[in-house]
Structures are given as C-alpha cells and as structure tokens.
Write an enzyme that holds these catalytic residues in place. Structure first.
Site: not given
Length: 368
Positions: A66, A69, A237, A242
């Site tokens: 991720c 973070r 979000w 993506e």
C-alpha cells in the site's frame, strides 16, 4: 494455529500495541496473563475494542503493497463482532458504504466481524470489493468486468439478475459459518458513481465510462494477535491510476486503450507511435478530472508518492523500519518520475497485517 503459537502472537501484539498507546509494561503483562488464561480455557481469546482499533491501524501501517499508508492512524474502525445474521451483517456493510463515502469526502474505514474460531470461519464476504461491476459471458465476448465473471455467474445461480450493461453493480454475497450464502442488493443511497469525462476532449463522452467512488476491499483477512478476522472490509480512497491505468486499461479488464486512441485519432498501427502511452495519459487525466469535478476524493500518483515519502520519514522518526513491496508501490504510470522507483525496500512481512484468502469460486464457474 496451536494454542502456543496463538499465545506467542498475542504476546507480541499486546506488547507492541500497549507500548504505542503509552501504557505501562505492567498493564501489558497483566493483559497477556489474562489472555494466556483465556486461551488455556477456551482455545481462543477476545480483543478489547481499543486493541481491535489500534491493531487494525497497525495492520494498515504494515501493508507492504500500500502506497497510502501515510494516513494509517486516521482509520475509523467499526466493531461489528456481535452481529450474527446475514441481514445484520448486510446492514453493517451498508452503513460502512455510506459513512466511508461521506458524500464524496472519503473517510478510511474498516468494519470488523467475528474472527474465525477453532480454525473455522464465522463470517465471509464473497465479493472482492463491496462495490464491483458484473461481468457477463456472451457469444460476442464479455459485457462488463471480466474479473467478475465467476461471481456474476454465482449470483445468477442464487437468483440475482442484472441488466447486462457494462456497469451493473453486483449484490453483496455473505456467508455465516457453513450456511448457504445469501445475496443483498446494494441500495441506491449507498452507491456513488462518477461519469468519466475529459476536460478538453469532447469525444471522451462517447465512451460512456463511469466508475464507483470508493474501493472497498472485502475479501482479505485481518491477522491480529493470533486471531484471524476473515471478514474485515476496509477502504481508503482511489489513486487515479488504479482506475485509469488498471481497471480501464488492462487488456484482461475493460481494455479501453484502443477506444481511447480512436477518440484521440492516434495511429495504432505500430507500438512505436507510443499510442498506448498517449491514450493511457489522457485516460488518467480524464479520471482525475472527473472525480475532482464530482467532489469525490482521489489522489494522483505523484502526490501519493510524496505522501509515501512523508510516511517513511515519520516512521523513521518513530524508530520503525518501513517495509514495502517495490513492484506494488511503484505506480503503473510514469513510475520512474517518482522517488519510489529509485528506492529499495525490505519486503519482510510484519504482523498485524492484511492477507489474501483462498477465493470461493474458480474463475471458470458457470451457472448450471
């Protein structure tokens, strides 16, 4: 997991959690002793609400894949461990959807249901994400999202029917213990979608693209102090890539680059014209523009990379080493333009953390 292993993982978690919360060692040791007794008597134990909340945040902080973070300590935690029926669980998920979407000003949220007991799951959500578009196999190809074909077929076998558009929202599929899974349609008030338009290229409207506002990951488990929460959906979000560089662009998903290139009038006869690169950039511009115009939270990959740099600096100041999986942290668009591309990361997996689980359905599942 053996009782001894559970005790070991519980001890490690409590010591780390209580230290971060500023609690004295004596309180941590007393809590560990209580947990050891519970495990000896029952084979398991229960987290306090405070342990659950901070542990879920620690798990986000430890998520090697991720890039977002930096905001780990803002995660809002709904404790839904007391819910037992499929209908109650569905209502909790609807609350999660509306609360986290927050009219577009997205709030990072996790809802945690009962953990597995004696190795047997109590709650599982069959969806990969709480909101995802259906995928229908037809003689002329797939309508919708190819990644959803198996679940779509299964939902149809349960009695659900979509409209067979490219953007039909799948229902939630919830299973409690070994009971037959049940499906629940997502109410309209829980759903926010964004129509994709380009700020300068009018022909983008012809593509009739849209996407849902928030990514709600639903099929991972929260591994916390020796307990496995097999249903713990969470969200942040979107980072624009993506959607624009993966969901829309991947050939095994919506495969929109050829159509975008046609809108732009690009020469697609050979790769050396870099038509894919140009189409990919404009598609991502359109996604970012559309979300911002709709008032929905989103971050571009350059800003996300800078936020990740701030995260690593804060972690170093706190005496914690940042772990990461480089191939996931680099954005799928212009990665070399971010510092992450030029940085090495230790991919050691720490707990608490979120882990993938075995999928329920084979990719080839069909209605019989």
């Amino acid at each position: 997991m053996s009782a001894d292993q559970m005790v070991t993982e519980a001890r490690e978690f409590i010591q780390a959690c209580y230290a971060e919360l500023g609690k004295p060692e004596s309180e941590a040791e007393a809590r560990i002793k209580m947990i050891e007794e519970q495990i000896k008597e029952t084979g398991s134990y229960e987290h306090t609400e405070e342990e659950l909340k901070h542990g879920a945040r620690m798990a986000w902080r430890n998520s090697n894949r991720c890039i977002g973070r930096f905001f780990w300590d803002t995660l809002h935690v709904f404790d839904a461990r007391g819910l037992k029926t499929e209908a109650e669980i569905a209502e909790a998920l609807f609350r999660h959807l509306t609360y986290a979407t927050n009219g577009g000003k997205v709030i990072p949220v996790i809802t945690v249901f009962d953990p597995a007991k004696h190795g047997q799951r109590q709650v599982r959500i069959w969806n990969h994400q709480l909101i995802r578009y259906a995928g229908y196999e037809t003689p002329d190809g797939i309508i919708g999202d190819p990644a959803s074909v198996a679940l779509t077929s299964y939902c149809q076998s349960l009695g659900w029917e979509g409209e067979k558009t490219p953007f039909d929202v799948l229902p939630l599929v919830i299973q409690v213990e070994n009971r037959k899974p049940q499906w629940f349609a997502i109410p309209d008030h829980c759903l926010v979608e964004v129509d994709i338009e380009h700020p300068e290229i009018e022909s983008f409207r012809q593509l009739q693209l849209k996407w849902y506002a928030v990514p709600f990951i639903a099929d991972m488990k929260l591994d916390l102090g020796g307990l496995s929460y097999t249903a713990a959906p969470f969200n942040g979000w979107y980072m624009g890539t993506e959607i624009g560089a993966r969901n829309f662009a991947d050939e095994f998903r919506y495969n929109m680059l050829p159509k975008v290139a046609a809108c732009l009038g690009l020469d697609t006869a050979k790769d050396s014209t870099l038509w894919k690169d140009r189409a990919l950039t404009e598609l991502n511009i359109a996604v970012l523009h559309s979300y911002k115009a709709a008032g929905v939270s989103i971050v571009d990959h350059h800003t996300a990379a800078k936020q990740f740099k701030h995260f690593t600096e804060k972690e170093q100041e706190s005496g914690r080493e940042v772990t990461g999986k480089w191939s996931w942290l680099i954005p799928p668009l212009s990665p070399a333009a971010t510092h992450i591309f030029h940085t090495e990361y230790d991919d050691t997996v720490k707990k608490p953390n979120y882990f993938y689980q075995e999928p329920f359905l084979p990719t080839s599942f069909k209605v019989r």
